[in-house]
Design an enzyme around this catalytic site. Sequence first.
Site, mmCIF file in Angstrom:
data_model
loop_
_atom_site.group_PDB
_atom_site.id
_atom_site.type_symbol
_atom_site.label_atom_id
_atom_site.label_comp_id
_atom_site.label_asym_id
_atom_site.label_seq_id
_atom_site.Cartn_x
_atom_site.Cartn_y
_atom_site.Cartn_z
ATOM 1 N N ARG A 74 2.069 -11.134 9.907
ATOM 2 C CA ARG A 74 3.474 -10.715 10.018
ATOM 3 C C ARG A 74 4.393 -11.818 9.497
ATOM 4 O O ARG A 74 5.566 -11.565 9.212
ATOM 5 C CB ARG A 74 3.866 -10.430 11.464
ATOM 6 C CG ARG A 74 3.111 -9.312 12.206
ATOM 7 C CD ARG A 74 3.024 -8.040 11.434
ATOM 8 N NE ARG A 74 1.801 -8.002 10.648
ATOM 9 C CZ ARG A 74 1.589 -7.176 9.631
ATOM 10 N NH1 ARG A 74 2.535 -6.351 9.241
ATOM 11 N NH2 ARG A 74 0.448 -7.193 8.960
ATOM 12 N N ASP A 92 -1.261 8.145 4.110
ATOM 13 C CA ASP A 92 -0.977 6.726 4.310
ATOM 14 C C ASP A 92 -1.588 6.261 5.634
ATOM 15 O O ASP A 92 -1.826 7.070 6.540
ATOM 16 C CB ASP A 92 0.541 6.510 4.332
ATOM 17 C CG ASP A 92 0.938 5.061 4.111
ATOM 18 O OD1 ASP A 92 0.068 4.242 3.743
ATOM 19 O OD2 ASP A 92 2.126 4.744 4.291
ATOM 20 N N GLU A 93 -1.838 4.965 5.760
ATOM 21 C CA GLU A 93 -2.374 4.355 6.993
ATOM 22 C C GLU A 93 -3.625 5.091 7.481
ATOM 23 O O GLU A 93 -3.773 5.418 8.665
ATOM 24 C CB GLU A 93 -1.301 4.345 8.098
ATOM 25 C CG GLU A 93 -0.022 3.613 7.728
ATOM 26 C CD GLU A 93 -0.171 2.094 7.685
ATOM 27 O OE1 GLU A 93 -1.294 1.598 7.887
ATOM 28 O OE2 GLU A 93 0.844 1.412 7.445
ATOM 29 N N GLN A 118 -6.685 -3.861 9.574
ATOM 30 C CA GLN A 118 -5.557 -3.666 10.478
ATOM 31 C C GLN A 118 -5.757 -2.443 11.374
ATOM 32 O O GLN A 118 -4.800 -1.880 11.892
ATOM 33 C CB GLN A 118 -4.250 -3.518 9.687
ATOM 34 C CG GLN A 118 -3.850 -4.767 8.920
ATOM 35 C CD GLN A 118 -2.467 -4.652 8.317
ATOM 36 O OE1 GLN A 118 -1.464 -4.593 9.015
ATOM 37 N NE2 GLN A 118 -2.405 -4.619 6.985
ATOM 38 N N LYS A 143 0.807 -1.219 0.000
ATOM 39 C CA LYS A 143 0.000 0.000 0.000
ATOM 40 C C LYS A 143 0.842 1.272 0.000
ATOM 41 O O LYS A 143 0.533 2.225 -0.717
ATOM 42 C CB LYS A 143 -0.995 0.009 1.152
ATOM 43 C CG LYS A 143 -0.448 -0.194 2.536
ATOM 44 C CD LYS A 143 -1.584 -0.214 3.562
ATOM 45 C CE LYS A 143 -1.072 -0.468 4.962
ATOM 46 N NZ LYS A 143 -0.626 -1.863 5.144
ATOM 47 N N THR A 144 1.920 1.312 0.811
ATOM 48 C CA THR A 144 2.770 2.510 0.834
ATOM 49 C C THR A 144 3.480 2.686 -0.505
ATOM 50 O O THR A 144 3.640 3.807 -0.995
ATOM 51 C CB THR A 144 3.788 2.424 1.982
ATOM 52 O OG1 THR A 144 3.095 2.236 3.221
ATOM 53 C CG2 THR A 144 4.620 3.687 2.071
#
Length: 577
Positions: A536, A206-207, A237, A28-29
């Site tokens: 993770r 972002d995020e 998330q 995504k980033t």
Amino acid sequence: MNLSDSQIEAVSYGEGPLLVTAGAGSGKTRTLTQRVIQLINSGVKPERIVAITFTNKAAGEMRERILEETHAHQKTPFIGTFHAFSSHILRKEAHLVGRSPNYVIFDDADSLRVIKKILKSFDLGEAKLKSAPLFKHKISEVKTELKDSLSLTEIEREVFLEYEKALKDQNAFDFDDLLEKTVRLFLENLTVLQKHRNRFDHVLVDEYQDINRVQYELIKLLAGEHKNLSVVGDDQQSIYAFRGANIKTFLDFERDWPKAKIVHLGENYRSSGNIVRAAAGVIKNNRFQIKKELWTQNPEGALVQVFGAQTPDDEANNIAERILANGLRESAILYRTNAQSRALEQALNFHSIPYEVYGGVKFYERKEIKDILAPLRYALNPKDIVSKERIEKTFLKAVREKLIQDLPVLGRELNLMELVGYVLKTTSYFEYLVRKYENAEDRTENVRELVSFASEFKTLSEFIERVSLLQANDKLDKTSRDAPIKMMTIHLAKGLEFDDIYIAGANEGFLPHHRSYFSEEELEEERRLMYVAMTRAKKVLYIFFYGLASRFLYEIPPELVKFKTADSLEEEEIYLD
């Protein structure tokens, strides 16, 4: 750079609001960075773009990649955190908020010192002085949630007003001010708002699932006219409700920004096929989410391996033995609460496994653990000046005098658990934690874990000796930052990845945490925590539990699980259902 069809769709989108919903490990980033590059290469002036991230590290990586792939070296986009962007605004408008442009930014310790000084001037007594962190928390809450100070109690409001005056007198802002003062300035001065709106043609974030109220208002004000807002995030998330993040902000994007373009990134580039499908099987059970298909082209890999145990110490030993069997390769042990690290650290020390507590403090170095151990050590040995000084420093005068007087006698007369009970009752320690710390629940769990461990010993001397040996063993040169085994809470693991992941304490009461049982929203956040922990892992995922297995384990498709017995590491073809 090679991009998937969905990434290309997001990167090449034109004007208007854009929401990129991105699954774990879906890049995504990287997608957001490529969108900035695409905007610049399509003719948008770099200086008319602002990209906001949550960490300086992410901002630095984004800036470096953009400079590499564009010619934006003389004039560049603004790329930085929410706080950095707000500070950038306030430097230009400081005079409008009673500061000069050379203002300083107080960190948490600076703010706490100011509040303590105010409390002392009010002459409220030693107890109130020790409650300074709670006053600080209340002040922070007013600012981050854009509340009116009238929402505070009378004494809280008096402290708040004095604190604000002190900051202004010292030409200073605290961290919360940077966002709150910028937003209030924009709301109260339309000329200033319009000036800064006119500086930027595109706003990227972002995020997005992690933003709180004041961050949301800043974004809405900045992009509210041209509506060229591009946000990237993963509602699955969203795990920071305790910091003020609200998943509804993410889910309501289309309502807040009509005619928004929605692009889903479902391909996972990080994890094996079995891990991706296992995590998808869990997270699909959440009701509050934007549904997306999670998939990967990576090899299937190993099945998810689940270990059952009887006690936390058995579980910790199983983890240590599995780590040794795997050859001490780079791995992470994840847990829901800090208190769980006690048994894990003990097992790793016993097996001489190098480890690092990532972003946290080792169990016996935590303040609340030292606070309870000090009276116990003093009861065992009244000549222990270090423990006596800690008692004098920590507790109120009447309490510390009683402890120092009684403990040498009680150390001989009471059994270990009676003595522990005396210390907790005399100090009102759990109430003390609530008075002083906003994370009192976490600290309370640490103390309860210490008490639970103490219950395994017959005498005070045996207990103190074991703790001392554990601490001495922990100080050996095997806990450097080069240690292959990282230990951390699931919250701290977000954004990281490891070949092997060991999830500890996947049982009812920890994951999901018992505090979430009576709230659907909180229970769904616990499921998102499980999802974050599982994703993770790149190659192998180990999940451990003791007692009653977490309900989330039953949500993993059974064909993806290999269950192992509590008493043996030998594999068995047994499934959880």
